[in-house]
Motif scaffolding. Structure first.
Motif, PDB file in Angstrom:
ATOM      1  N   TRP A   1      56.645 109.590   9.357  1.00  0.00           N
ATOM      2  CA  TRP A   1      55.341 109.259   9.933  1.00  0.00           C
ATOM      3  C   TRP A   1      54.904 107.902   9.425  1.00  0.00           C
TER       4      TRP A   1
ATOM      5  N   HIS B   1      51.514 105.320   8.556  1.00  0.00           N
ATOM      6  CA  HIS B   1      50.082 105.395   8.236  1.00  0.00           C
ATOM      7  C   HIS B   1      49.670 104.153   7.473  1.00  0.00           C
ATOM      8  N   ASP B   2      48.370 103.946   7.395  1.00  0.00           N
ATOM      9  CA  ASP B   2      47.829 102.816   6.656  1.00  0.00           C
ATOM     10  C   ASP B   2      48.110 102.974   5.166  1.00  0.00           C
TER      11      ASP B   2
ATOM     12  N   GLU C   1      43.244 102.931   1.854  1.00  0.00           N
ATOM     13  CA  GLU C   1      44.183 103.762   2.611  1.00  0.00           C
ATOM     14  C   GLU C   1      43.647 105.163   2.858  1.00  0.00           C
TER      15      GLU C   1
ATOM     16  N   VAL D   1      43.348 106.438   6.705  1.00  0.00           N
ATOM     17  CA  VAL D   1      44.162 107.557   7.188  1.00  0.00           C
ATOM     18  C   VAL D   1      43.268 108.707   7.621  1.00  0.00           C
TER      19      VAL D   1
ATOM     20  N   HIS E   1      47.266 107.295  11.551  1.00  0.00           N
ATOM     21  CA  HIS E   1      48.483 108.040  11.257  1.00  0.00           C
ATOM     22  C   HIS E   1      49.182 108.397  12.558  1.00  0.00           C
TER      23      HIS E   1
ATOM     24  N   ALA F   1      49.122 115.916   7.309  1.00  0.00           N
ATOM     25  CA  ALA F   1      48.545 114.581   7.203  1.00  0.00           C
ATOM     26  C   ALA F   1      47.192 114.596   6.514  1.00  0.00           C
TER      27      ALA F   1
END
Length: 485
Positions: free
Chosen positions: A172, A174-175, A181, A185, A190, A263
């Motif tokens: 995955w 994501h930031d 972060e 997220v 994400h 997540a």
């Protein structure tokens, strides 16, 4: 109880600390006559009151994230372009919630890459705060890893090159912008990145529309339907499946492959289908050596699991509920008969062999709670981007003993960039079922330890390792290694 008190401290207090650089960014934007933050509340300092989402269970269909088409393709690989935007999304029925999104949605589009075929991802930052992108689980050059200090400034763009020279796996993106972060997220930055290996096609596992990625996470909403970030993470009690609250998903009476991702910023899911068997076939790093029947699946933050559920064992009209303990998350409705030529073979993919370890290290994660704000530590020191904590020789194998040095009810998950690892043991005892296969993230409970073994292959440069409870890494629970020749 200590647990709730520490969650409040490490949620609201950490959130307030993380807001500071973005508050400054808002002031600059306002001076230049730009709309502050284009609609999302990164500057909020006090937590709103979380309310129970008023949702009729199983009244909304779970969407499947769209698969993004390459902007261009050629002999050198595929190129994708994704803007990073502020947007609104209908997470709660009939309510528009302010979110951040890759491409403008709450959760980015799915990238389906092929093992061995390079991909270039080009991201354009339309926000007024810096962002970046980390391919979680990716074996990529340091310049494309999304190092926390390698930022895409507002109005800028950046290309990330992914060689995909690794086995098929559910990854995955994501930031990973340091200090922000966790919020980025949480608000939606994400998405799935699936590497598909040729060996999987030969196995005849469920594929095409029967191969479904499902992103699970927790959230909290205020009375207006807006996401609450600067609050107690324990109050994020509204669970989402692909961005919807308690949705249903119609299935045919046949086998499905579900790629499950946790997540959530700070969450351990204990998933079950009410006693119905799930066949676990994959972990963070791809397929397991052999399928494993389970009735409960444990996923800590950032962990993944691929499972196969055979709905052909159930008559049309059956409804199976995926729950976190006793809390319903998603319902599968068996709605039609279907021909099924897929299978789950007895052997999937052997584990790679690891050479003898040349080095053994200890990595202890903990908090310093003595000051006004908590500080995350790795081996007693907060993150410093100018400091290299470990030098790792390219091509060597190392064993790391990862320790949760917090003993007052604080969980951590450990994530290593660049390399997948094998879990050797927990506190000297055999690994747990959720530790099977190649991993890049592992849950470490309070006072516990986990030994992992990894080989660092062909990429040189600086990479981070950290707690993947993102509020923890945001305030310092992160170290840095440099892979050298």
């Amino acid at each position: 109880m200590l647990n709730r008190r520490r969650m409040l401290a490490l949620g609201a207090t950490v959130g307030g600390a993380m807001a500071l650089p973005l508050v400054r960014a808002a002031a600059v934007g306002a001076q230049q006559g730009e709309p502050p933050h284009r609609g999302y509340h990164v500057g909020r300092r006090t937590a709103a009151t979380a309310v129970r989402a008023d949702v009729t269970p199983f009244s909304v269909r779970m969407p499947v994230p769209p698969v993004l088409r390459p902007a261009s393709s050629g002999p050198a690989g595929d190129v994708y372009r994704i803007p990073v935007r502020a947007a609104t999304a209908e997470i709660l029925p009939g309510v528009r919630t302010q979110v951040l999104g890759y491409g403008g949605g709450f959760g980015g589009p799915t990238i389906r890459a092929r093992a061995g075929r390079p991909v270039r991802m080009v991201y354009e930052n339309t926000l007024d705060a810096p962002v970046n992108v980390h391919l979680h689980g990716g074996h990529v050059p340091a310049a494309s890893d999304g190092h926390p200090m390698d930022l895409i400034q507002p109005g800028g763009s950046r290309a990330y090159d992914y060689p995909n020279t690794q086995r098929g796996a559910t990854l995955w993106y994501h930031d990973h912008s340091h200090g922000t972060e966790a919020e980025h997220v949480y608000r939606g930055l994400h998405g799935f990145y699936l590497i598909e290996g040729e060996d999987e096609a030969a196995l005849r596992l469920p594929a095409g529309p029967y191969d479904v990625p499902i992103m699970l996470r927790d959230s909290a909403f205020d009375a207006n339907g807006e996401l609450i970030f600067f609050g107690d993470p324990a109050e994020r009690s509204t669970f989402l499946a692909n961005g919807k609250v308690q949705p249903y998903f119609p299935v045919a009476a046949r086998k499905y492959r579900f790629r499950l991702l946790n997540a959530g910023n700070e969450r351990v899911f204990r998933l079950n289908l009410g006693g119905v068997e799930m066949i676990r076939i994959g972990s963070d790093g791809g397929l397991l050596p052999a399928p494993v029947p389970v009735t409960e699946l444990v996923l800590a933050s950032a962990e993944r699991a691929d499972i196969v559920v055979d709905f052909g064992r159930h008559p049309v009209g059956t409804r199976l509920v995926l729950s976190d303990g006793t809390t319903p998350v998603l319902r599968f409705d068996v709605v039609a008969q279907a021909r099924d030529t897929s299978r789950v073979p007895d052997r999937l993919r052997p584990m790679p062999s690891f050479p003898a370890a040349a080095v053994e290290r200890d990595v202890a994660m903990s908090f310093d709670l003595s000051g006004s704000f908590p500080v995350g530590l790795v081996n007693g020191r907060p993150y410093d981007p100018d400091r290299v904590d470990f030098q790792v020789k390219r091509g060597t194998t190392e064993i790391w003993r990862v320790i949760n040095a917090d003993t007052i009810g604080i969980d951590h998950t450990f994530h290593m960039h660049l390399a997948q690892f094998e879990v050797l043991d927990r506190d000297g005892a055999p690994p747990l079922p959720q530790d099977a296969g190649l991993k890049d993230t592992v849950h470490v409970p309070p006072g516990g330890s986990v030994r992992v073994r990894a080989t660092f292959t062909d990429h040189l440069g600086r990479y981070v390792y950290h707690c993947h409870y993102l509020e923890h890494s945001s305030i310092g629970m992160m170290g840095q290694m440099e892979v050298i020749a």
